[in-house]
Design a protein around this motif. Structure first.
Motif: not given
Length: 251
Positions: A101-107, A117-123, A172-182
């Motif tokens: 669920x994260x920040x819940x915005x999509x839900x 919508x049921x929310x599950x968040x393990x962090x 919506x699993x957290x995807x590894x951050x890409x490098x770079x300032x852009x």
């Protein structure tokens, strides 16, 4: 090892409530050495502070406010790729589990369009922020308690509040951050803080199998457009938006 995050009272008036919440979410109730983040409880609820970035606005989950609230009020099935991905349609309002669920915005967006919508968040820190945001939003948004609820924090696919008749599991699993300032410049500040706190979901591939076992109709996986298929499994279909794609796995 990631330093423990503490949940503290912003003023003495909130000391007892902060201590109870810290115990509930198994967070520290005293300042932690070398901690990067701290949760403070104040008049406006819980806020996450990034201690190494003191000028950054603390992160609160304010469902239904700001740009995301405006988007939810204007949302239509035609314009929202996520709505089409989960199967929203005339007379079709699927029961959805947002298992990351994260920040819940999509839900919140799906709930605003009529889904339950049921929310599950393990962090634990995110779960605390999310439940605080839900409680505050429920006082402003009449329909919210009937459509959007927190189900589980200890497991993505089980919990005392989780229904058994889930039509759609949304991932919506957290995807590894890409490098770079852009790339860093393109990420909103609240998401920068969120990504730094949570990190990538290293077990993301393992989420697909139990999601498919639970969903009665489909599993929807939100991915960056350049990302590989989750668990290497080709979806039955895809719906593409400007920034993401939604991989749809039919049951």
């Amino acid at each position: 090892m990631t330093p423990t995050v503490a949940l503290l009272a912003a003023t003495p008036a909130f000391a007892d409530a902060a201590k109870r919440l810290a115990e509930q979410y198994q967070l520290a109730d005293s300042p932690q050495p070398d901690a990067e983040f701290v949760l403070y409880l104040d008049d406006d609820g819980l806020a996450l502070h990034w201690l190494s970035m003191p000028k950054m606005t603390p992160l609160r989950i304010n469902l239904g406010e700001g740009k995301s609230g405006f988007r939810a009020r204007q949302a239509s099935i035609k314009d929202e790729a996520i709505a089409r991905a989960v199967g929203l349609g005339k007379g079709q309002r699927p029961r959805v589990l947002d298992a990351t669920a994260g920040l819940g915005r999509d839900a919140f967006l799906l709930a605003s369009m009529g889904c339950q919508v049921a929310l599950s968040e393990r962090h634990a820190v995110v779960a605390a922020l999310l439940q605080d945001g839900l409680a505050r939003a429920a006082r402003r948004v009449d329909w919210l308690p009937e459509r959007l609820y927190f189900a589980a924090s200890d497991s993505l696919f089980s919990g005392a509040g989780l229904r058994s008749d889930i039509d759609v599991v949304y991932l919506d699993p957290m995807y590894p951050k890409a490098a770079g300032n852009k790339q860093r410049a393109a990420v909103k500040k609240d998401m920068q803080m969120f990504q730094q706190l949570v990190g990538a979901d290293s077990d993301a591939d393992a989420l697909l199998e139990p999601a498919l076992a639970m969903a009665q109709q489909r599993v929807v996986v939100k991915r960056p457009q350049h990302a590989d298929w989750l668990a290497g499994l080709k979806p039955n279909s895809q719906i593409i938006s400007k920034k993401h794609r939604f991989d749809v796995y039919q049951r």
